[in-house]
Design an enzyme around this catalytic site. Structure first.
Site, PDB file in Angstrom:
ATOM      1  N   GLY A  29      21.375 -48.513  -4.754  1.00 24.99           N
ATOM      2  CA  GLY A  29      21.673 -48.380  -6.185  1.00 24.99           C
ATOM      3  C   GLY A  29      21.917 -49.668  -6.953  1.00 24.99           C
ATOM      4  O   GLY A  29      21.695 -49.729  -8.156  1.00 24.99           O
ATOM      5  N   GLU A  52      28.022 -53.359  -6.813  1.00 26.19           N
ATOM      6  CA  GLU A  52      27.798 -51.924  -6.618  1.00 26.19           C
ATOM      7  C   GLU A  52      27.250 -51.304  -7.909  1.00 26.19           C
ATOM      8  O   GLU A  52      27.446 -51.844  -8.999  1.00 26.19           O
ATOM      9  CB  GLU A  52      29.140 -51.289  -6.193  1.00 26.19           C
ATOM     10  CG  GLU A  52      29.169 -49.803  -6.006  1.00 26.19           C
ATOM     11  CD  GLU A  52      28.254 -49.269  -4.911  1.00 26.19           C
ATOM     12  OE1 GLU A  52      27.036 -49.512  -4.990  1.00 26.19           O
ATOM     13  OE2 GLU A  52      28.752 -48.565  -4.015  1.00 26.19           O
ATOM     14  N   ASP A  53      26.565 -50.188  -7.771  1.00 25.68           N
ATOM     15  CA  ASP A  53      26.035 -49.505  -8.951  1.00 25.68           C
ATOM     16  C   ASP A  53      27.120 -48.736  -9.696  1.00 25.68           C
ATOM     17  O   ASP A  53      27.267 -48.858 -10.912  1.00 25.68           O
ATOM     18  CB  ASP A  53      24.868 -48.569  -8.582  1.00 25.68           C
ATOM     19  CG  ASP A  53      25.208 -47.566  -7.472  1.00 25.68           C
ATOM     20  OD1 ASP A  53      26.319 -47.623  -6.896  1.00 25.68           O
ATOM     21  OD2 ASP A  53      24.343 -46.716  -7.166  1.00 25.68           O
ATOM     22  N   ASP A  64      32.725 -44.089  -8.006  1.00 24.47           N
ATOM     23  CA  ASP A  64      32.979 -42.683  -8.315  1.00 24.47           C
ATOM     24  C   ASP A  64      34.361 -42.333  -7.767  1.00 24.47           C
ATOM     25  O   ASP A  64      35.366 -42.642  -8.398  1.00 24.47           O
ATOM     26  CB  ASP A  64      31.837 -41.884  -7.679  1.00 24.47           C
ATOM     27  CG  ASP A  64      31.839 -40.421  -8.037  1.00 24.47           C
ATOM     28  OD1 ASP A  64      32.221 -40.090  -9.155  1.00 24.47           O
ATOM     29  OD2 ASP A  64      31.449 -39.597  -7.188  1.00 24.47           O
ATOM     30  N   GLY A  78      35.616 -43.808  -5.286  1.00 29.78           N
ATOM     31  CA  GLY A  78      36.148 -45.091  -4.825  1.00 29.78           C
ATOM     32  C   GLY A  78      36.244 -45.183  -3.310  1.00 29.78           C
ATOM     33  O   GLY A  78      36.560 -46.250  -2.763  1.00 29.78           O
ATOM     34  N   THR A 130      33.947 -44.983  -0.830  1.00 29.76           N
ATOM     35  CA  THR A 130      32.981 -45.877  -0.178  1.00 29.76           C
ATOM     36  C   THR A 130      33.402 -47.332  -0.369  1.00 29.76           C
ATOM     37  O   THR A 130      33.491 -48.098   0.596  1.00 29.76           O
ATOM     38  CB  THR A 130      31.566 -45.679  -0.773  1.00 29.76           C
ATOM     39  OG1 THR A 130      31.262 -44.281  -0.782  1.00 29.76           O
ATOM     40  CG2 THR A 130      30.518 -46.416   0.043  1.00 29.76           C
ATOM     41  N   LYS A 182      33.409 -44.229 -12.966  1.00 27.92           N
ATOM     42  CA  LYS A 182      33.832 -42.910 -13.463  1.00 27.92           C
ATOM     43  C   LYS A 182      35.302 -42.750 -13.114  1.00 27.92           C
ATOM     44  O   LYS A 182      35.645 -42.164 -12.081  1.00 27.92           O
ATOM     45  CB  LYS A 182      33.064 -41.808 -12.719  1.00 27.92           C
ATOM     46  CG  LYS A 182      31.663 -41.545 -13.172  1.00 27.92           C
ATOM     47  CD  LYS A 182      31.138 -40.344 -12.376  1.00 27.92           C
ATOM     48  CE  LYS A 182      29.644 -40.260 -12.410  1.00 27.92           C
ATOM     49  NZ  LYS A 182      29.131 -39.284 -11.425  1.00 27.92           N
ATOM     50  N   PHE A 221      26.366 -36.722 -14.182  1.00 28.39           N
ATOM     51  CA  PHE A 221      25.515 -37.335 -13.180  1.00 28.39           C
ATOM     52  C   PHE A 221      24.572 -38.343 -13.826  1.00 28.39           C
ATOM     53  O   PHE A 221      23.720 -37.998 -14.629  1.00 28.39           O
ATOM     54  CB  PHE A 221      24.757 -36.312 -12.342  1.00 28.39           C
ATOM     55  CG  PHE A 221      24.298 -36.924 -11.052  1.00 28.39           C
ATOM     56  CD1 PHE A 221      25.197 -37.070 -10.007  1.00 28.39           C
ATOM     57  CD2 PHE A 221      23.010 -37.408 -10.918  1.00 28.39           C
ATOM     58  CE1 PHE A 221      24.814 -37.695  -8.824  1.00 28.39           C
ATOM     59  CE2 PHE A 221      22.618 -38.036  -9.731  1.00 28.39           C
ATOM     60  CZ  PHE A 221      23.516 -38.169  -8.688  1.00 28.39           C
ATOM     61  N   ASP A 229      19.985 -43.053  -8.686  1.00 31.92           N
ATOM     62  CA  ASP A 229      18.973 -42.033  -8.438  1.00 31.92           C
ATOM     63  C   ASP A 229      19.516 -40.619  -8.478  1.00 31.92           C
ATOM     64  O   ASP A 229      20.721 -40.378  -8.400  1.00 31.92           O
ATOM     65  CB  ASP A 229      18.366 -42.232  -7.047  1.00 31.92           C
ATOM     66  CG  ASP A 229      19.341 -41.813  -5.946  1.00 31.92           C
ATOM     67  OD1 ASP A 229      20.494 -42.304  -5.961  1.00 31.92           O
ATOM     68  OD2 ASP A 229      18.973 -40.981  -5.090  1.00 31.92           O
ATOM     69  N   ARG A 279      15.311 -44.358 -10.267  1.00 31.70           N
ATOM     70  CA  ARG A 279      15.952 -45.668 -10.065  1.00 31.70           C
ATOM     71  C   ARG A 279      15.316 -46.758 -10.918  1.00 31.70           C
ATOM     72  O   ARG A 279      15.946 -47.753 -11.239  1.00 31.70           O
ATOM     73  CB  ARG A 279      15.824 -46.103  -8.591  1.00 31.70           C
ATOM     74  CG  ARG A 279      16.670 -45.315  -7.620  1.00 31.70           C
ATOM     75  CD  ARG A 279      16.684 -46.052  -6.280  1.00 31.70           C
ATOM     76  NE  ARG A 279      17.108 -45.206  -5.165  1.00 31.70           N
ATOM     77  CZ  ARG A 279      18.375 -44.991  -4.825  1.00 31.70           C
ATOM     78  NH1 ARG A 279      19.344 -45.536  -5.507  1.00 31.70           N
ATOM     79  NH2 ARG A 279      18.659 -44.215  -3.791  1.00 31.70           N
TER      80      ARG A 279
HETATM   81  P1  IMP Z   1      32.245 -42.960  -4.020  1.00 33.45           P
HETATM   82  O1  IMP Z   1      32.833 -43.926  -5.031  1.00 33.45           O
HETATM   83  O2  IMP Z   1      32.645 -43.214  -2.617  1.00 33.45           O
HETATM   84  O3  IMP Z   1      32.503 -41.544  -4.422  1.00 33.45           O
HETATM   85  O4  IMP Z   1      30.667 -43.088  -3.985  1.00 33.45           O
HETATM   86  C1  IMP Z   1      29.970 -43.838  -4.868  1.00 33.45           C
HETATM   87  C2  IMP Z   1      28.495 -43.751  -4.542  1.00 33.45           C
HETATM   88  O5  IMP Z   1      27.977 -42.436  -4.844  1.00 33.45           O
HETATM   89  C3  IMP Z   1      27.753 -44.713  -5.437  1.00 33.45           C
HETATM   90  O6  IMP Z   1      27.540 -45.936  -4.796  1.00 33.45           O
HETATM   91  C4  IMP Z   1      26.473 -43.981  -5.730  1.00 33.45           C
HETATM   92  O7  IMP Z   1      25.504 -44.316  -4.769  1.00 33.45           O
HETATM   93  C5  IMP Z   1      26.803 -42.518  -5.621  1.00 33.45           C
HETATM   94  N1  IMP Z   1      27.045 -41.932  -6.963  1.00 33.45           N
HETATM   95  C6  IMP Z   1      28.245 -41.578  -7.491  1.00 33.45           C
HETATM   96  N2  IMP Z   1      28.108 -41.068  -8.730  1.00 33.45           N
HETATM   97  C7  IMP Z   1      26.785 -41.121  -9.015  1.00 33.45           C
HETATM   98  C8  IMP Z   1      26.011 -40.751 -10.186  1.00 33.45           C
HETATM   99  O8  IMP Z   1      26.509 -40.273 -11.219  1.00 33.45           O
HETATM  100  N3  IMP Z   1      24.674 -40.964 -10.092  1.00 33.45           N
HETATM  101  C9  IMP Z   1      24.073 -41.489  -8.981  1.00 33.45           C
HETATM  102  N4  IMP Z   1      24.759 -41.840  -7.882  1.00 33.45           N
HETATM  103  C10 IMP Z   1      26.106 -41.665  -7.890  1.00 33.45           C
HETATM  104 MG    MG Z   2      25.874 -46.645  -3.838  1.00 29.02          MG
END
Ligand code: IMP
Ligand code: MG
Length: 166
Positions: free
Chosen positions: A35, A90-91, A94, A96, A98, A122, A143, A150, A156
């Site tokens: 991403g 990072e892209d 969400d 947090g 990961t 977010k 989303f 993606d 993407r």
């Molecule tokens: P989290 O912060 O661990 O929940 O995961 C974040 C990862 O989920 C990001 O690096 C994205 O790859 C993916 N992700 C979370 N929200 C979105 C979205 O709205 N669109 C696309 N990918 C997302």
């Molecule tokens: Mg990601």
């Protein structure tokens, strides 16, 4: 949702901050695949420091829509990062989950500084607290696609940030 020109302007501001914060030093940009590829590329072009670029891939195991909190680095860098300035790119942050694990792993390797640059955040979805040093934009809980992000590997390549309509 966010036009190409707006993204470009914001990224220039973030690059200026990075150029100031690390004046005279070297930075290692570590992008999280896939991403972050577009954000990293645009950001890197505007960084005037001594810069190296790397990528990692991190998978967080879960049922597809929610993460379990088990995070594994599935593609790693082939370089020692001890005493280096690392900026993880990072892209989107969400929940947090990961990123908090990735930051933990990178910090454990003895980098001098570990900072986080994320194109999007977010905040309403956060489950673990995370400091974003260089943030592009906060977005609502929708989303998001485009600009590297993606939906089932599509969109993407869009040069702007969009939302999938229901
Ligand atoms: P989290 O912060 O661990 O929940 O995961 C974040 C990862 O989920 C990001 O690096 C994205 O790859 C993916 N992700 C979370 N929200 C979105 C979205 O709205 N669109 C696309 N990918 C997302
Ligand atoms: Mg990601």
């Amino acid at each position: 949702m966010i036009k190409e020109a707006e993204v470009e302007k914001r990224i220039s501001e973030l690059a200026d901050q990075i150029n100031n914060d690390f004046k005279g030093e070297k930075v290692l940009l570590i992008g999280v695949l896939k991403g972050s590829f577009m954000f990293l590329s645009d950001l890197a072009k505007k960084i005037t420091l001594d810069t190296e670029v790397y990528f990692i891939e991190a998978l967080s195991y879960g049922d597809g829509t929610s993460t379990s909190g088990v995070v594994k680095i599935t593609k790693d860098i082939d370089r020692d990062i001890k005493d280096e300035n690392v900026i993880i790119v990072e892209d989107i942050i969400d929940t947090g989950i990961t990123m908090s694990k990735v930051m933990e792993i990178i910090k454990f390797r003895g980098a001098k500084t570990v900072r986080l640059a994320s194109c999007l955040s977010k905040p309403s979805r956060r489950r673990v607290e995370i400091d974003i040093d260089y943030l592009g934009f906060e977005v609502e809980d929708k989303f998001i696609v485009g600009y590297g992000l993606d939906c089932a590997q599509k969109y993407r390549n869009l040069p702007y940030i969009g939302v999938i309509e229901e």
